[in-house]
Every structure is written in C-alpha cells, then in structure tokens.
Motif scaffolding. Structure first.
Motif, PDB file in Angstrom:
ATOM      1  N   ALA A 262       0.904  -1.132   0.147  1.00 54.19           N
ATOM      2  CA  ALA A 262       0.060   0.072   0.039  1.00 54.19           C
ATOM      3  C   ALA A 262       0.990   1.455  -0.038  1.00 54.19           C
ATOM      4  O   ALA A 262       2.106   1.261   0.492  1.00 54.19           O
ATOM      5  CB  ALA A 262      -1.014   0.074   1.233  1.00 54.19           C
ATOM      6  N   PRO A 263       0.392   2.391  -0.755  1.00 54.64           N
ATOM      7  CA  PRO A 263       1.331   3.352  -0.870  1.00 54.64           C
ATOM      8  C   PRO A 263       1.924   3.926   0.626  1.00 54.64           C
ATOM      9  O   PRO A 263       2.971   4.396   0.563  1.00 54.64           O
ATOM     10  CB  PRO A 263       0.329   4.631  -1.335  1.00 54.64           C
ATOM     11  CG  PRO A 263      -0.599   3.775  -2.235  1.00 54.64           C
ATOM     12  CD  PRO A 263      -0.791   2.264  -1.205  1.00 54.64           C
ATOM     13  N   GLU A 264       0.885   3.888   1.635  1.00 56.50           N
ATOM     14  CA  GLU A 264       1.383   4.393   2.996  1.00 56.50           C
ATOM     15  C   GLU A 264       2.654   3.466   3.538  1.00 56.50           C
ATOM     16  O   GLU A 264       3.121   3.859   4.475  1.00 56.50           O
ATOM     17  CB  GLU A 264       0.352   4.501   3.933  1.00 56.50           C
ATOM     18  CG  GLU A 264      -0.469   3.128   4.134  1.00 56.50           C
ATOM     19  CD  GLU A 264      -1.545   2.995   2.984  1.00 56.50           C
ATOM     20  OE1 GLU A 264      -2.366   1.954   3.481  1.00 56.50           O
ATOM     21  OE2 GLU A 264      -1.582   3.554   2.054  1.00 56.50           O
ATOM     22  N   ARG A 265       2.837   2.252   3.214  1.00 55.94           N
ATOM     23  CA  ARG A 265       3.899   1.329   3.544  1.00 55.94           C
ATOM     24  C   ARG A 265       5.025   1.613   2.846  1.00 55.94           C
ATOM     25  O   ARG A 265       6.057   1.124   3.218  1.00 55.94           O
ATOM     26  CB  ARG A 265       3.481   0.028   3.506  1.00 55.94           C
ATOM     27  CG  ARG A 265       2.295  -0.454   4.569  1.00 55.94           C
ATOM     28  CD  ARG A 265       2.146  -1.715   4.490  1.00 55.94           C
ATOM     29  NE  ARG A 265       3.521  -2.484   4.922  1.00 55.94           N
ATOM     30  CZ  ARG A 265       3.511  -3.740   4.598  1.00 55.94           C
ATOM     31  NH1 ARG A 265       2.863  -4.581   3.923  1.00 55.94           N
ATOM     32  NH2 ARG A 265       4.857  -4.195   4.952  1.00 55.94           N
ATOM     33  N   ALA A 267       7.086   3.930   2.591  1.00 54.45           N
ATOM     34  CA  ALA A 267       8.341   4.385   3.462  1.00 54.45           C
ATOM     35  C   ALA A 267       9.028   3.730   4.238  1.00 54.45           C
ATOM     36  O   ALA A 267      10.154   3.789   4.740  1.00 54.45           O
ATOM     37  CB  ALA A 267       7.793   5.647   4.342  1.00 54.45           C
ATOM     38  N   GLN A 268       8.417   2.545   4.733  1.00 54.09           N
ATOM     39  CA  GLN A 268       8.853   1.556   5.527  1.00 54.09           C
ATOM     40  C   GLN A 268       9.651   0.593   4.604  1.00 54.09           C
ATOM     41  O   GLN A 268      10.093  -0.771   5.595  1.00 54.09           O
ATOM     42  CB  GLN A 268       8.018   0.902   6.479  1.00 54.09           C
ATOM     43  CG  GLN A 268       7.424   1.589   7.505  1.00 54.09           C
ATOM     44  CD  GLN A 268       6.580   2.835   7.129  1.00 54.09           C
ATOM     45  OE1 GLN A 268       5.583   2.831   6.326  1.00 54.09           O
ATOM     46  NE2 GLN A 268       6.770   4.148   7.474  1.00 54.09           N
TER      47      GLN A 268
END
Length: 326
Positions: A262-265, A267-268
C-alpha cells in the motif's frame, strides 16, 4: 521454366547424390592404410603441408589449406599452373605435398608430377581414379571414388569436389584429434570475430567494465531506486553486514512491489523486503558465452558475477550484444 516442385526435386536429388558419394569416400578410407599412413607421416613432419590443384580442385585445395592452418597443421596453397613458373620454390625438403585432381590424368598434372617427384618429398594424390597417372606416381592415395557428377551432363565438378572437400576435412580433423588440439589452441589461432570471442572472452573481461550497484539489507526504497537508476544495469545486489550476497533487486521487483505494498507503507519498505534471494550467479572466470546460455535458460537479462562466492559485480545482456555474442 520448371515448376517449383521440379526444382525442389532437383535440389534434393543433387544433395542425396553428393551425400551418397561422401559415404563412398568413408568406406574407401578403410579399404587401404593410405589415409592412416598419410596422417602419421604429416604428424611427423618438421615442415608444412603444401596442397596443389588446378581449376575447381584449386579452390578445394585453398579451402583445405585454410582448414589445416586453423586446426594446427601448417599448410600452404600452391596453384598447379603457377608451380611450373617458379612457385615450386616454396616447397622445402621437410614438406609434404597433397595433389588434388579428379581424373589424375590431365595434361597439367602430367607436367607437374615429374617436377614434384624431383623434390623428393612425400606426396599424396587425392583422386577419384586409383589407376591414374597421379595415383600411381604418389606415395599415398586418398581415394574419392566418384563415378558421376551431380551435373546432368556429368561435366560440372559437383559431386567430385564435394567428396574431395569432405575428405580434406576428415584429414584435418584426424590430424587435430591425433595432436590433442584443444578448444584453447583453436582460440589462439582465431582471436578475432565472434568465434574467437566465444572461445576466449571471459565474464570478468566484460563485468569489470560495469559499475557495481549494491545496497545493504536495510536500505530504504529510495536508496534502492537511486542505486539501480544511477548504475544503469537494471538491478542492484543486496549485501549483508559482512559484504556477502543475499539477494538482488531488479526493475521488475520494483514494479511488482507497487502492486504488493500500500502507498502508505512504501516509506517502511527495505531492500530485504523486495529482493529476490539466491540470485543466479556466474563466476568471473567462466566464459562469456556461458553467461549468455544461463541468461537464455532463465529468461533474464543480467547475472551477478562472483569470485569464490564473493560479490564482484554484474554482467548484462547488453555486454554480450555489444561483443556480437548474441
């Protein structure tokens, strides 16, 4: 004009007739010891093999010389017509002569043979007629028992030249194998062109020209992308803290990642999360042509290059294309 089916049948008839002639030559070399004795004599030479002929036989002689030279037997071509005008001077006391003539009875041959005999060097006749003047005057007879040409008028040298060409190849290969002539020996004599490159060009010769993209296991996605883009090889190696290869991240891995995270992941995401573990590798000392075979087998465009298991860099399909190996 003949129909296409007739033209095809003519072509097949010629090829089958010439194939049958070659089978006849194969049987003939086992009927006497001349072929074996000829090979043994050449192996013991301190000089060269001088091959001569006239007309179409001269072309066969030239090809035989080229094959002998390329497979470790020093050879020279001497045109039969030029021999009586000074070229006999190229023949040295330690040489061996092969004289090619279908009939063995042409006027040119009858002029040339006495001159060759005066040189007192061993001579082989490559002839279709074992009872010809040339055959009877020679020390060895390499027999090509061709009764008829493929030409419908039995005039144009076709079957006879094919048989002579094949027997010349048999002679060259017999000498090659008797000498233990290796692919590396062949490479030394063929350093140029694609053939030579296949025999001597190694993975390290190409990979050392490339950059060496690498990232640690915990590298962030941005670092991975920058490494792949900046080094322009479409991939990066992933190494652990000891510098050991753990995996590879390719352009394809990055595309697949976009559908899995998912896009929000993003960065991790770390290199270890998206890498392909146990990538296909090749040793730096392997031949480049083996790298090509491995890429084709796995349907990939790059290999990780290693030395004793240690990461060294990459070899890419473009490297092989640039060298003309594809």
């Amino acid at each position: 004009m003949k129909a296409q089916t007739d033209i095809t049948s003519i072509g097949k008839k010629v090829l089958l007739q010439e194939a049958e002639a070659i089978r006849g030559v194969a049987e003939a070399i086992g009927q006497t010891g001349d072929f074996q004795d000829c090979v043994r004599t050449i192996l013991g030479l301190h000089g060269r093999v001088v091959v001569t002929g006239i007309g179409k036989s001269a072309h066969i002689a030239g090809k035989m010389v080229a094959t002998l030279n390329s497979t470790g037997t020093p050879a020279l071509f001497m045109h039969a017509a030029d021999a009586i005008h000074g070229d006999l001077g190229m023949i040295q006391p330690q040489d061996f002569i092969i004289c090619i003539s279908k009939s063995g009875d042409t006027p040119e041959i009858k002029v040339l043979v006495p001159l060759l005999k005066r040189l007192r060097v061993p001579m082989a006749a490559l002839v279709a007629n074992r009872d010809s003047y040339l055959a009877l005057q020679s020390d060895f007879v390499l027999h090509t028992p061709v009764e008829r040409e493929a030409c419908p008028h039995n005039l144009a040298p076709t079957t006879s030249t094919t048989a002579a060409l094949a027997l010349g190849d048999a002679l060259a290969v017999a000498l090659l194998e008797s000498r233990g002539f290796s692919s590396q020996d062949f490479a030394h004599l063929h350093p140029g062109g694609t053939l030579g490159k296949k025999l001597y060009l190694k993975v390290g010769d190409l990979s050392r020209q490339n950059q060496t993209p690498r990232v640690p296991l915990d590298a962030r996605l941005a670092e991975v992308i920058l490494e792949i883009s900046g080094k322009r090889l479409g991939a990066t190696a992933v190494l652990d803290g000891a510098g050991q290869l753990q995996g590879i991240v390719t352009d394809g891995d990055l595309r697949r990642m976009l559908s899995n995270f998912a896009p929000e992941r993003l960065a991790q995401v770390r290199a270890q999360d998206i890498m392909t573990p146990g990538p296909v590798t090749i040793d730096v000392e392997e031949f480049a042509v083996e790298a090509l075979a491995r890429m084709q087998e796995r349907n990939i465009t790059q290999l990780v290059v290693t030395e004793a298991g240690r990461f060294l860099g990459f070899i890419h399909l473009h490297d092989l294309l640039r060298e003309g190996l594809v």
